[in-house]
Design a protein around this motif. Sequence first.
Motif: not given
Length: 346
Positions: A237-260
Amino acid sequence: MNAPIGRLANSLTLPQPYLLFLGDTTEAGYAKTAFGLADWARDRCVGELAITGCTVTTGLPPLSPAAARAAGARSLVIGVANQGGVIGDSWIAALVEAMEAGLDIVSGLHVRLASLPALTEAAKRTGQRLIDVRTPPPSIPIGNGRKRGGKRLLTVGTDCALGKKYTALALHRAFAERGIDADFRATGQTGIMIAGGGIPMDAVISDFEAGAAEMLSPDAPDNHWDLIEGQGSIFNPAYAAVSLGLLHGSQPDVFVVCHDPTRKVILGLESFALPSVEEVIDLTIRLGSRTNPAIRCGGVSLNTSSYDADAAEALMAAERQRLGLPVTDPIRGGVSFDALVENILA
């Protein structure tokens, strides 16, 4: 864990070696800058400094500022990345002591070092520098969504501070070992300190987030990979804006999900449950396909640092069976990590 990083965007030179400052931190997740430097740039770190109340350690030798300077340190790096990026009142005396010992102060926090009168006075008196790393480059354009040449991978997460940077760095090292033309693209203060360049995405004005990501990962030859360090989580809820802008701008071909797998709630926002890996995969594809319709999930990176080897392998095997994707801990490496790399390159 040191590895060559490759060509840099927005390069900078910092005074090295470092003394890592842990402050009075009690949550390891908030000391991720110190841990990142200790793990990926240990040859540039002489020791660590903590003050009363601190319960975390990087495993580096505890040193006073004077002892660190005698050991060759040229700067004290604030190794804490706390909520809001603030410098606590309890830290000031240690930071002033470091300047009096002959160390510059390097910070990746949101608050500017020069905004604190006690530090500016000490800097004038000692001649030491106050260096803020979290400073975006000038003239960032807005994003245009244009498809760029080259290949891109973005690490995304179920939350903050659980392995996105480590995963991108480990993948960069694996690509380099395979002779693949690749760059690590840093998007946070720790990554920038490790790589010597990058763009601090969470210091960029929201309207320019996507443009900054495009600037960070420009056109490249078709066989070139940019391995882009993710930030935050699109579920935070606090940082989603940064994450979404980075996702759209980097336009990745592949992503890796990181999880604890030990974390059940959002770090610092404990009233919010952590999303599942499946939710992150689904939403990342739906949102990321806006700028790259061919986006796909390459696999899952688990932070199993709190598990022993047998328990970690059992967990990863169960998750591979459940998700039908490569699942690994990049720090443990091995066959499962090789499988992740091969699936990314497939």
